[in-house]
Design an enzyme around this catalytic site. Structure first.
Site, PDB file in Angstrom:
ATOM      1  N   LYS A  22       0.836  -1.213   0.000  1.00 49.94           N
ATOM      2  CA  LYS A  22       0.000   0.000   0.000  1.00 49.94           C
ATOM      3  C   LYS A  22       0.868   1.258   0.000  1.00 49.94           C
ATOM      4  CE  LYS A  22      -1.668   1.500   4.114  1.00 49.94           C
ATOM      5  NZ  LYS A  22      -1.345   2.887   4.515  1.00 49.94           N
ATOM      6  N   ASN A  23       1.873   1.279   0.883  1.00 45.95           N
ATOM      7  CA  ASN A  23       2.654   2.507   1.041  1.00 45.95           C
ATOM      8  C   ASN A  23       3.674   2.732  -0.070  1.00 45.95           C
ATOM      9  OD1 ASN A  23       1.159   3.103   3.251  1.00 45.95           O
ATOM     10  ND2 ASN A  23       2.692   2.503   4.762  1.00 45.95           N
ATOM     11  N   CYS A 121      -4.279  13.333  13.576  1.00 44.92           N
ATOM     12  CA  CYS A 121      -4.361  11.908  13.254  1.00 44.92           C
ATOM     13  C   CYS A 121      -4.317  11.149  14.574  1.00 44.92           C
ATOM     14  CB  CYS A 121      -3.168  11.568  12.370  1.00 44.92           C
ATOM     15  SG  CYS A 121      -2.882   9.839  12.092  1.00 44.92           S
ATOM     16  N   ARG A 126       1.562  14.685  13.424  1.00 40.87           N
ATOM     17  CA  ARG A 126       2.000  14.462  12.046  1.00 40.87           C
ATOM     18  C   ARG A 126       2.005  15.727  11.181  1.00 40.87           C
ATOM     19  NH1 ARG A 126      -0.575   8.997   9.834  1.00 40.87           N
ATOM     20  NH2 ARG A 126       1.245   9.043   8.477  1.00 40.87           N
ATOM     21  N   ASP A 311       5.115   0.610  11.948  1.00 45.34           N
ATOM     22  CA  ASP A 311       3.864   0.012  11.470  1.00 45.34           C
ATOM     23  C   ASP A 311       3.687  -1.440  11.911  1.00 45.34           C
ATOM     24  OD1 ASP A 311       3.186   2.395  10.303  1.00 45.34           O
ATOM     25  OD2 ASP A 311       3.741   1.810   8.263  1.00 45.34           O
ATOM     26  N   ARG A 403      -8.599  -0.266   5.055  1.00 44.10           N
ATOM     27  CA  ARG A 403      -7.679   0.692   4.438  1.00 44.10           C
ATOM     28  C   ARG A 403      -6.354   0.027   4.065  1.00 44.10           C
ATOM     29  NH1 ARG A 403      -7.128   6.313   7.409  1.00 44.10           N
ATOM     30  NH2 ARG A 403      -5.708   6.459   5.644  1.00 44.10           N
TER      31      ARG A 403
HETATM   32  C1  EPZ Z   1       4.660   6.925   6.309  1.00 38.90           C
HETATM   33  O1  EPZ Z   1       3.945   8.016   6.861  1.00 38.90           O
HETATM   34  C2  EPZ Z   1       3.690   5.765   6.221  1.00 38.90           C
HETATM   35  N1  EPZ Z   1       2.594   6.142   5.346  1.00 38.90           N
HETATM   36  C3  EPZ Z   1       3.199   5.406   7.615  1.00 38.90           C
HETATM   37  O2  EPZ Z   1       2.363   4.269   7.512  1.00 38.90           O
HETATM   38  C4  EPZ Z   1       4.399   5.052   8.493  1.00 38.90           C
HETATM   39  O3  EPZ Z   1       3.957   4.813   9.814  1.00 38.90           O
HETATM   40  C5  EPZ Z   1       5.410   6.208   8.492  1.00 38.90           C
HETATM   41  O4  EPZ Z   1       5.768   6.551   7.130  1.00 38.90           O
HETATM   42  C6  EPZ Z   1       6.684   5.901   9.244  1.00 38.90           C
HETATM   43  O5  EPZ Z   1       7.294   4.755   8.714  1.00 38.90           O
HETATM   44  C7  EPZ Z   1       2.735   6.026   4.034  1.00 38.90           C
HETATM   45  O6  EPZ Z   1       3.762   5.633   3.522  1.00 38.90           O
HETATM   46  C8  EPZ Z   1       1.556   6.378   3.191  1.00 38.90           C
HETATM   47  P1  EPZ Z   1       6.913  10.266   8.215  1.00 38.90           P
HETATM   48  P2  EPZ Z   1       4.543   9.495   6.814  1.00 38.90           P
HETATM   49  O7  EPZ Z   1       6.843  11.536   7.444  1.00 38.90           O
HETATM   50  O8  EPZ Z   1       5.275   9.677   5.547  1.00 38.90           O
HETATM   51  C9  EPZ Z   1       7.430  13.590  11.624  1.00 38.90           C
HETATM   52  C10 EPZ Z   1       0.424   2.943   7.951  1.00 38.90           C
HETATM   53  O9  EPZ Z   1      -0.087   2.443   8.977  1.00 38.90           O
HETATM   54  N2  EPZ Z   1       7.302  14.579  10.546  1.00 38.90           N
HETATM   55  O10 EPZ Z   1       8.067   9.353   7.962  1.00 38.90           O
HETATM   56  O11 EPZ Z   1       3.437  10.431   7.127  1.00 38.90           O
HETATM   57  C11 EPZ Z   1       6.120  12.831  11.854  1.00 38.90           C
HETATM   58  O12 EPZ Z   1       5.241  13.562  12.674  1.00 38.90           O
HETATM   59  C12 EPZ Z   1       0.980   4.365   7.966  1.00 38.90           C
HETATM   60  O13 EPZ Z   1       0.480   2.347   6.858  1.00 38.90           O
HETATM   61  C13 EPZ Z   1       7.482  15.926  10.834  1.00 38.90           C
HETATM   62  O14 EPZ Z   1       7.745  16.307  11.968  1.00 38.90           O
HETATM   63  O15 EPZ Z   1       5.562   9.434   8.036  1.00 38.90           O
HETATM   64  C14 EPZ Z   1       6.608  11.555  12.467  1.00 38.90           C
HETATM   65  O16 EPZ Z   1       6.818  11.745  13.845  1.00 38.90           O
HETATM   66  C15 EPZ Z   1       0.711   5.081   9.231  1.00 38.90           C
HETATM   67  N3  EPZ Z   1       7.337  16.841   9.824  1.00 38.90           N
HETATM   68  C16 EPZ Z   1       7.953  11.312  11.769  1.00 38.90           C
HETATM   69  O17 EPZ Z   1       8.336  12.595  11.232  1.00 38.90           O
HETATM   70  C17 EPZ Z   1       7.049  16.451   8.534  1.00 38.90           C
HETATM   71  O18 EPZ Z   1       6.924  17.340   7.663  1.00 38.90           O
HETATM   72  C18 EPZ Z   1       7.927  10.296  10.633  1.00 38.90           C
HETATM   73  O19 EPZ Z   1       6.842  10.595   9.757  1.00 38.90           O
HETATM   74  C19 EPZ Z   1       6.887  15.101   8.251  1.00 38.90           C
HETATM   75  C20 EPZ Z   1       7.016  14.171   9.278  1.00 38.90           C
END
Ligand code: EPZ
Length: 426
Positions: A22-23, A121, A126, A311, A403
């Protein structure tokens, strides 16, 4: 609303086919906006989030067709020859945060993008500040107004050096896609290295992008004037793979997972080895079984790839709930990803949360209960717990599972699980 009912206590035995990731599929679909030519994606999972992304792309003017190929994933054909709207509206973005992935491609291709801010969320605040800062570094003017990210680059984007202060999967993907059409060279430092990013980069290269350092935390992209269409096979879903590994181990069963790869779940395999679970490679996937009878508690800390994935944190907690001894599980990626703890506790688990860590003291048995899920991975951890628990577990808010898990009940029932979906149950 649908519910899932599980009568636990049956060891899983059999074969489970794993779908496309999915991701990986979600950013790859957004990458379709980068070219006026046709992008064909194979091994696309049949999931609610994929439909949400398809609806979003359709309202941008992308022509989309889906061919269902049962048993081997769907084939999705995307053609963004005419982008008719550069606005991603709140109503679609609030359903799925990954919608923000259209921001980079729309801006790079059209010089304009207006994307709703995703909002809060269940697993944490996030923010998307890293996406916005990165696009500014590429020369875009970005303002946040009326709940929207309003980005303009009328003269196109310009390559730049972007060093991420923290590792972000989504920001790496957005900026990688944007940089493929920027003028000159972009260097992404401290980029995320998740296999889904490697998959995206591989597809972009086959569309004509020039990217060095794929699979590392330094991606060097030399922008191209235009990208072309291609055909790309999506990698197996490592989180679905890990989830069924945990379900097999928790029930003391023996399961073969097909259509997947052991290297995608290396951190999990290493962790489970210490817990007494044997995961071995097969010709078309992997096999899972316990080494002896018992399961031992092990400590786990989530980290960006190649570390233990956040995850899979909820699922490993369900597994550790009936291990011998204790397990300390530390969540370092998201601030609020222990929402499954009170539900697991209602099933008899002994878990105490202290800040970012949860201390799980293994209990002899879990007991079935009605439970409520808050997000995708929390829901599936309750499925894992329900498969082990004595008696009946009824999981509410099944739409979370839809989802990210394709034909979950069917796949588990084929391995002997007593699981069924109650449609429109009150
Ligand atoms: C991706 O989310 C995945 N989603 C998530 O999977 C997964 O949990 C996550 O990566 C971490 O591996 C998809 O790929 C669609 P991040 P993403 O940006 O990209 C902080 C599932 O269950 N951050 O790597 O949104 C953020 O708050 C989902 O399938 C900032 O501070 O995750 C978090 O603490 C849930 N500022 C950390 O970084 C930003 O601009 C990592 O988030 C962006 C992120």
């Amino acid at each position: 609303m649908d519910k899932i009912c599980i009568k636990g206590g049956v060891p899983l035995e059999g074969i489970i086919p794993i779908g496309g990731a999915k991701n990986a599929a979600l950013p790859l679909m957004a990458a379709g906006l980068l070219t006026p030519e046709r992008l064909i994606l194979e091994n696309v999972p049949d999931l609610a989030d994929i439909t949400t992304m398809a609806n979003l792309l359709a309202q941008h003017g992308v022509a989309i067709s889906l061919e269902t190929v049962r048993g081997s994933g769907n084939m999705l054909k995307l053609c963004a020859a005419h982008i008719t709207s550069t606005t991603a509206p709140y109503d679609l973005v609030r359903k799925m945060r990954a919608s923000v992935l259209v921001l980079g491609p729309l801006l790079a291709r059209c010089g304009r993008a207006r994307v709703s801010l995703p909002g809060g969320c269940a697993i944490g605040p996030r923010p998307v500040d890293l996406h916005v800062k990165g696009l500014r570094r590429l020369g875009a003017e970005v303002e946040l107004r009326q709940g929207y990210i309003d980005a303009r680059a009328p003269k196109g984007l310009k390559g730049a050096e972007i060093a991420f202060p923290t590792v972000s999967v989504g920001a790496t993907e957005n900026l990688l896609m944007a940089a493929t059409l920027a003028e000159g060279e972009t260097l992404l430092i401290n980029a995320a290295r998740e296999p889904e990013i490697t998959d995206l980069a591989t597809c972009l290269v086959s569309m004509g992008a020039r990217i060095d350092g794929i699979g590392t935390d330094r991606l060097r992209i030399v922008g191209a004037g235009q990208l072309s269409g291609t055909s790309h096979m999506i990698i197996p879903d490592r989180i679905e793979t890990g989830t069924y590994i945990m379900a097999a181990a928790a029930t003391d069963g023996e399961v073969r997972l097909t259509g997947t790869r052991i290297d995608l779940v290396a951190a999990l395999v290493r962790t489970l080895e210490g817990a007494g679970v044997e995961v071995s490679a097969t010709a078309d996937g992997l096999r899972v079984r316990r080494r002896g009878g018992s399961l031992e508690g092990v400590d786990i800390m989530t980290e960006p790839y190649p570390g233990f994935p956040t995850d899979l944190q909820a699922q490993v907690m369900a597994l550790m709930a009936t291990a011998t001894g204790a397990s300390m599980i530390t969540e370092t990626i998201f601030e609020n990803r222990f929402m499954h703890v009170p539900e697991l506790t209602r099933m008899g688990a002994n878990i105490n949360v202290h800040g970012a860590s949860a201390l799980v003291r293994g209990v002899r048995a879990l007991m079935g209960a009605p439970v409520m899920a808050t997000d995708l991975r929390a829901s599936v951890s309750l499925v894992v717990a329900g498969l082990v628990a004595s008696g009946e577990t009824v999981i509410n808010r099944v739409y979370h599972l839809d989802r990210g898990y394709e034909r979950l009940e069917e796949k588990l029932a084929a391995c002997g699980a007593r699981i069924e979906r109650m449609r429109n149950a009150r």
